[in-house]
Design an enzyme around this catalytic site. Structure first.
Site, PDB file in Angstrom:
ATOM      1  N   TYR A 204       2.887   0.357  -7.150  1.00  0.00           N
ATOM      2  CA  TYR A 204       3.088  -0.287  -8.456  1.00  0.00           C
ATOM      3  C   TYR A 204       4.553  -0.169  -8.907  1.00  0.00           C
ATOM      4  O   TYR A 204       5.132  -1.137  -9.395  1.00  0.00           O
ATOM      5  CB  TYR A 204       2.160   0.333  -9.505  1.00  0.00           C
ATOM      6  CG  TYR A 204       0.689   0.239  -9.155  1.00  0.00           C
ATOM      7  CD1 TYR A 204       0.182  -0.880  -8.498  1.00  0.00           C
ATOM      8  CD2 TYR A 204      -0.213   1.260  -9.467  1.00  0.00           C
ATOM      9  CE1 TYR A 204      -1.162  -0.975  -8.165  1.00  0.00           C
ATOM     10  CE2 TYR A 204      -1.560   1.177  -9.141  1.00  0.00           C
ATOM     11  CZ  TYR A 204      -2.024   0.064  -8.482  1.00  0.00           C
ATOM     12  OH  TYR A 204      -3.343  -0.031  -8.144  1.00  0.00           O
TER      13      TYR A 204
ATOM     14  N   GLU B 151      -4.493   0.911 -14.765  1.00  0.00           N
ATOM     15  CA  GLU B 151      -4.556   2.367 -14.883  1.00  0.00           C
ATOM     16  C   GLU B 151      -4.842   2.929 -13.500  1.00  0.00           C
ATOM     17  O   GLU B 151      -5.528   2.307 -12.693  1.00  0.00           O
ATOM     18  CB  GLU B 151      -5.619   2.804 -15.897  1.00  0.00           C
ATOM     19  CG  GLU B 151      -6.997   2.369 -15.546  1.00  0.00           C
ATOM     20  CD  GLU B 151      -7.961   2.521 -16.711  1.00  0.00           C
ATOM     21  OE1 GLU B 151      -7.560   2.321 -17.859  1.00  0.00           O
ATOM     22  OE2 GLU B 151      -9.124   2.827 -16.427  1.00  0.00           O
TER      23      GLU B 151
ATOM     24  N   ASN C 214      -3.064   9.539  -7.311  1.00  0.00           N
ATOM     25  CA  ASN C 214      -3.011   8.451  -6.327  1.00  0.00           C
ATOM     26  C   ASN C 214      -1.552   8.002  -6.141  1.00  0.00           C
ATOM     27  O   ASN C 214      -1.137   6.930  -6.574  1.00  0.00           O
ATOM     28  CB  ASN C 214      -3.893   7.296  -6.805  1.00  0.00           C
ATOM     29  CG  ASN C 214      -4.135   6.285  -5.710  1.00  0.00           C
ATOM     30  OD1 ASN C 214      -3.478   6.311  -4.673  1.00  0.00           O
ATOM     31  ND2 ASN C 214      -5.073   5.383  -5.941  1.00  0.00           N
TER      32      ASN C 214
HETATM   33  C1  LIG Z   1      -3.001   1.620  -2.627  1.00  0.00           C
HETATM   34  C2  LIG Z   1      -3.250   0.665  -1.449  1.00  0.00           C
HETATM   35  C3  LIG Z   1      -3.878  -0.622  -2.000  1.00  0.00           C
HETATM   36  C4  LIG Z   1      -1.898   0.327  -0.800  1.00  0.00           C
HETATM   37  O1  LIG Z   1      -2.099  -0.639   0.224  1.00  0.00           O
HETATM   38  P1  LIG Z   1      -1.395  -0.511   1.666  1.00  0.00           P
HETATM   39  O2  LIG Z   1      -1.643  -1.772   2.395  1.00  0.00           O
HETATM   40  O3  LIG Z   1      -1.830   0.751   2.302  1.00  0.00           O
HETATM   41  O4  LIG Z   1       0.130  -0.381   1.216  1.00  0.00           O
HETATM   42  P2  LIG Z   1       1.401  -1.043   1.920  1.00  0.00           P
HETATM   43  O5  LIG Z   1       1.405  -0.707   3.370  1.00  0.00           O
HETATM   44  O6  LIG Z   1       1.503  -2.480   1.535  1.00  0.00           O
HETATM   45  O7  LIG Z   1       2.575  -0.219   1.212  1.00  0.00           O
HETATM   46  C5  LIG Z   1       3.020  -0.615  -0.070  1.00  0.00           C
HETATM   47  C6  LIG Z   1       3.707   0.505  -0.791  1.00  0.00           C
HETATM   48  O8  LIG Z   1       2.762   1.527  -1.070  1.00  0.00           O
HETATM   49  C7  LIG Z   1       3.397   2.790  -0.959  1.00  0.00           C
HETATM   50  N1  LIG Z   1       2.808   3.519   0.173  1.00  0.00           N
HETATM   51  C8  LIG Z   1       2.051   3.019   1.195  1.00  0.00           C
HETATM   52  N2  LIG Z   1       1.656   4.012   2.029  1.00  0.00           N
HETATM   53  C9  LIG Z   1       2.194   5.157   1.521  1.00  0.00           C
HETATM   54  C10 LIG Z   1       2.141   6.523   1.911  1.00  0.00           C
HETATM   55  N3  LIG Z   1       1.460   6.931   2.994  1.00  0.00           N
HETATM   56  N4  LIG Z   1       2.771   7.438   1.122  1.00  0.00           N
HETATM   57  C11 LIG Z   1       3.445   7.060  -0.003  1.00  0.00           C
HETATM   58  N5  LIG Z   1       3.528   5.775  -0.418  1.00  0.00           N
HETATM   59  C12 LIG Z   1       2.921   4.831   0.327  1.00  0.00           C
HETATM   60  C13 LIG Z   1       4.866   2.523  -0.703  1.00  0.00           C
HETATM   61  O9  LIG Z   1       5.523   2.365  -1.936  1.00  0.00           O
HETATM   62  C14 LIG Z   1       4.805   1.193   0.014  1.00  0.00           C
HETATM   63  O10 LIG Z   1       5.989   0.463  -0.114  1.00  0.00           O
HETATM   64  P3  LIG Z   1       7.180   0.701   0.991  1.00  0.00           P
HETATM   65  O11 LIG Z   1       6.551   0.470   2.324  1.00  0.00           O
HETATM   66  O12 LIG Z   1       8.176  -0.341   0.613  1.00  0.00           O
HETATM   67  O13 LIG Z   1       7.634   2.102   0.782  1.00  0.00           O
HETATM   68  C15 LIG Z   1      -4.165   1.306  -0.361  1.00  0.00           C
HETATM   69  O14 LIG Z   1      -3.610   2.524   0.039  1.00  0.00           O
HETATM   70  C16 LIG Z   1      -5.609   1.524  -0.807  1.00  0.00           C
HETATM   71  O15 LIG Z   1      -6.463   0.676  -0.605  1.00  0.00           O
HETATM   72  N6  LIG Z   1      -5.901   2.699  -1.410  1.00  0.00           N
HETATM   73  C17 LIG Z   1      -7.256   3.026  -1.858  1.00  0.00           C
HETATM   74  C18 LIG Z   1      -7.664   2.223  -3.070  1.00  0.00           C
HETATM   75  C19 LIG Z   1      -6.771   2.527  -4.227  1.00  0.00           C
HETATM   76  O16 LIG Z   1      -6.455   3.660  -4.500  1.00  0.00           O
HETATM   77  N7  LIG Z   1      -6.391   1.450  -4.956  1.00  0.00           N
HETATM   78  C20 LIG Z   1      -5.544   1.573  -6.123  1.00  0.00           C
HETATM   79  C21 LIG Z   1      -6.258   1.979  -7.338  1.00  0.00           C
HETATM   80  S1  LIG Z   1      -7.549   0.857  -7.799  1.00  0.00           S
END
Ligand SMILES: CC(C)(COP(=O)(O)OP(=O)(O)OC[C@H]1O[C@@H](n2cnc3c(N)ncnc32)[C@H](O)[C@@H]1OP(=O)(O)O)[C@@H](O)C(=O)NCCC(=O)NCCS
Length: 148
Positions: free
Chosen positions: A117, A105, A110
């Site tokens: 996902y 969820e 976000n």
């Molecule tokens: C969500 C999270 C885990 C993603 O990790 P990340 O290392 O920053 O993401 P990545 O660089 O691997 O990017 C993976 C995908 O996320 C999405 N994404 C990453 N940065 C983004 C941005 N600035 N805007 C939109 N989508 C984005 C894209 O789909 C991307 O895939 P793509 O590069 O093929 O388009 C990270 O942002 C985070 O820790 N967020 C805070 C905690 C959180 O909300 N966790 C989830 C709920 S528990």
């Protein structure tokens, strides 16, 4: 970077900086309980040279289903593909454990997490209105891992 099973010693290294370095919704006691739960599997991503913890994620397994408990990347290391690598590994671990459905969820606001996902094929299955702080809704998503 490399991905490993997360240990309590990893948790001890980051527990005092969870809010500042990772995210502000973390509660260290809940995370510790999740980590100690024998039904859960937590992974940690570390920097190969410094061993700094770059992120972590965990699933809880119930029979042939698993719930993604969390996935979080260190604030100053986001957008570098680390979350994607961690998610890939989580899905592989779920496969190895014969999981059929991976559930999660996520806050409707976000969008970064929702994009992540969706890019792995998660599909929205429902919505819990005003689930977070009686304000934001939770989007429920599933990934079907094995056809059955
Ligand atoms: C969500 C999270 C885990 C993603 O990790 P990340 O290392 O920053 O993401 P990545 O660089 O691997 O990017 C993976 C995908 O996320 C999405 N994404 C990453 N940065 C983004 C941005 N600035 N805007 C939109 N989508 C984005 C894209 O789909 C991307 O895939 P793509 O590069 O093929 O388009 C990270 O942002 C985070 O820790 N967020 C805070 C905690 C959180 O909300 N966790 C989830 C709920 S528990």
């Amino acid at each position: 970077m490399y991905i490993d099973k997360m240990k309590i010693s990893d948790f001890e290294l980051i527990k005092n900086n969870l809010k500042s370095d990772f995210d502000d919704f973390w509660n260290e006691n809940i995370l510790k309980q999740e980590l100690l739960n024998t039904d859960s599997i937590f992974l940690v991503v570390k920097d190969t040279i410094s061993d700094e913890i770059l992120g972590f994620a965990g699933i809880e397994i119930v029979l042939d289903e698993a719930e993604l408990m969390n996935i979080v990347i260190r604030k100053n290391k986001r957008g570098l593909g680390i979350g994607k690598s961690l998610m890939e590994k989580i899905i592989n671990i779920a496969k190895e454990n014969n999981i059929k459905i991976l559930k999660l969820e996520v806050n409707e606001k976000n969008l970064i997490a929702i994009n992540l996902y969706k890019s792995f094929g998660f599909k929205q299955t429902g919505i819990r209105e005003k689930y977070y702080n009686n304000h934001d809704s939770a989007i429920l998503m599933d990934l079907e891992i094995f056809k059955h």
